[in-house]
Design a protein around this motif. Structure first.
Motif, PDB file in Angstrom:
ATOM      1  N   GLU A 192       0.813  -1.224   0.000  1.00 27.48           N
ATOM      2  CA  GLU A 192       0.000   0.000   0.000  1.00 27.48           C
ATOM      3  C   GLU A 192       0.847   1.274   0.000  1.00 27.48           C
ATOM      4  O   GLU A 192       0.337   2.373  -0.242  1.00 27.48           O
ATOM      5  CB  GLU A 192      -0.964   0.016   1.183  1.00 27.48           C
ATOM      6  N   ASP A 193       2.126   1.149   0.288  1.00 25.22           N
ATOM      7  CA  ASP A 193       3.011   2.315   0.302  1.00 25.22           C
ATOM      8  C   ASP A 193       3.589   2.638  -1.076  1.00 25.22           C
ATOM      9  O   ASP A 193       4.122   3.737  -1.285  1.00 25.22           O
ATOM     10  CB  ASP A 193       4.192   2.079   1.257  1.00 25.22           C
ATOM     11  N   PRO A 196       1.950   5.840  -3.229  1.00 25.58           N
ATOM     12  CA  PRO A 196       2.195   7.141  -2.577  1.00 25.58           C
ATOM     13  C   PRO A 196       3.672   7.457  -2.408  1.00 25.58           C
ATOM     14  O   PRO A 196       4.074   8.623  -2.453  1.00 25.58           O
ATOM     15  CB  PRO A 196       1.485   7.013  -1.229  1.00 25.58           C
ATOM     16  N   GLU A 199       4.742   8.786  -5.775  1.00 28.30           N
ATOM     17  CA  GLU A 199       4.176  10.123  -5.972  1.00 28.30           C
ATOM     18  C   GLU A 199       4.934  11.170  -5.163  1.00 28.30           C
ATOM     19  O   GLU A 199       5.200  12.278  -5.646  1.00 28.30           O
ATOM     20  CB  GLU A 199       2.694  10.120  -5.601  1.00 28.30           C
ATOM     21  N   ALA A 200       5.308  10.818  -3.922  1.00 27.77           N
ATOM     22  CA  ALA A 200       6.073  11.751  -3.090  1.00 27.77           C
ATOM     23  C   ALA A 200       7.440  12.013  -3.709  1.00 27.77           C
ATOM     24  O   ALA A 200       7.900  13.167  -3.758  1.00 27.77           O
ATOM     25  CB  ALA A 200       6.216  11.198  -1.678  1.00 27.77           C
ATOM     26  N   TYR A 207       8.488  10.387   1.479  1.00 29.68           N
ATOM     27  CA  TYR A 207       7.245   9.724   1.836  1.00 29.68           C
ATOM     28  C   TYR A 207       7.338   9.380   3.318  1.00 29.68           C
ATOM     29  O   TYR A 207       8.052   8.455   3.723  1.00 29.68           O
ATOM     30  CB  TYR A 207       7.050   8.473   0.978  1.00 29.68           C
TER      31      TYR A 207
END
Length: 318
Positions: A192-193, A196, A199-200, A207
């Motif tokens: 799930e990381d 994101p 994207e970070a 992140y």
């Protein structure tokens, strides 16, 4: 009826005992990354079973001179044709194995490597530790994270080169990764990381759920840095932060560290209280058979206060 013994992993033990990510980001700034088939990696982070002796000796000399050496792997890289990266220079080279001694010799002499240079990387390098010969957590959790990162980058055509890597430090924090050239270090990357985190990184910011801190800072400074970034993010502020050295030396019993922050529209100063904790943790899976070593010191942020800031909304965050 037979019962399968429960398999233990140092990464799960570390998480269960509350071993913090912040403060664990030690990593050399100067790096040499060399592609080599993962099937040939040995336990050492810079050795392979089919590596010529002269190449192994050159890599050891380069490491002794202060540049960290890691082997990296990707399925589309031919085994006898090598990719080499220098960081933080962000330079990329390619050469057949027969020319590798000449490349490393030129590097040691400070001579230009123009003959072998390619264009700079088209985006960030993301290295994920899959060094199973070093620790089984890196094989289990690291490889799963690598595959997820690789798939997400390919599916969305994102500007990253994702590579498997030998030991990156902190096996107990698997899955571990490092983003170059920013040198942001991550741990405990779960499925799930993945998106994101990517994207970070594309936004050129860490992140935070998996961020271990700036490797150029001391562990207590990393603790303060991550706490300040999390506090600011809770206010909806993405900022650059600068952490002052501890006023009580490298290992105070507890300390308030001053953190200056600057965003696109504001700036200010925070005070972060960091306290030490002692943990009898398993640093690697090998420790599981003999028990944890002597207690290790970690840092935990216990309080964040506004010391200075022009934005009224900042003072309401806690």
């Amino acid at each position: 009826m037979s019962t399968r013994a429960t398999q233990h992993f140092c990464a799960r033990e570390s998480l269960a005992m509350g071993d913090p990510l912040a403060g664990s980001a030690a990593h050399a700034e100067r790096n040499l990354l060399l592609s080599w088939p993962r099937s040939k990696w040995r336990r050492s982070l810079r050795r392979a079973s089919d590596m010529p002796d002269d190449v192994a000796a050159q890599l050891e000399a380069i490491a002794e001179a202060g540049r960290r050496v890691n082997l990296i792997h990707r399925r589309d890289q031919p085994g006898e044709h090598h990719r080499l990266y220098l960081m933080p220079e962000n330079r990329r080279y390619e050469m057949p194995r027969a020319e590798l001694p000449a490349v490393l010799d030129a590097l040691q002499r400070g001579e230009p490597l123009t003959r072998w240079e390619m264009g700079p990387p088209q985006g960030s390098l993301l290295l994920c530790c899959t060094h199973g010969k070093k620790d089984k957590c890196c094989a289990k959790f690291g490889y799963a994270a690598y595959k997820a990162l690789e798939a997400a980058v390919a599916k969305r055509a994102l500007p990253f080169e994702v590579w498997e890597s030998t030991h990156l430090g902190g096996c107990r924090l698997a899955a571990s990764a490092v983003a170059f050239p920013a040198l942001r270090k991550y741990g405990r990357i779960a499925t799930e990381d993945v998106l994101p985190l990517l994207e970070a990184e594309m936004a050129d910011r860490p992140y935070l759920p998996c961020y271990r801190g700036d490797s150029r800072l001391s562990p207590v400074q990393q603790c303060a840095q991550v706490a300040a970034l999390e506090w600011l993010a809770s206010c909806g502020i993405h900022a650059d932060v600068t952490v002052a050295p501890s006023s009580k030396g490298h290992e105070p019993r507890q300390d308030w560290l001053q953190v200056r922050w600057r965003s696109a529209g504001d700036e200010g100063r925070l005070a972060v209280r960091c306290e030490p904790r002692m943990l009898r943790r398993y640093d690697t899976c090998a420790d599981l058979a003999v028990g944890p070593p002597a207690a290790s010191q970690v840092w935990v942020a216990t309080q964040v206060e506004v010391a200075e800031g022009r934005a009224a909304r900042v003072t309401s965050c806690s």
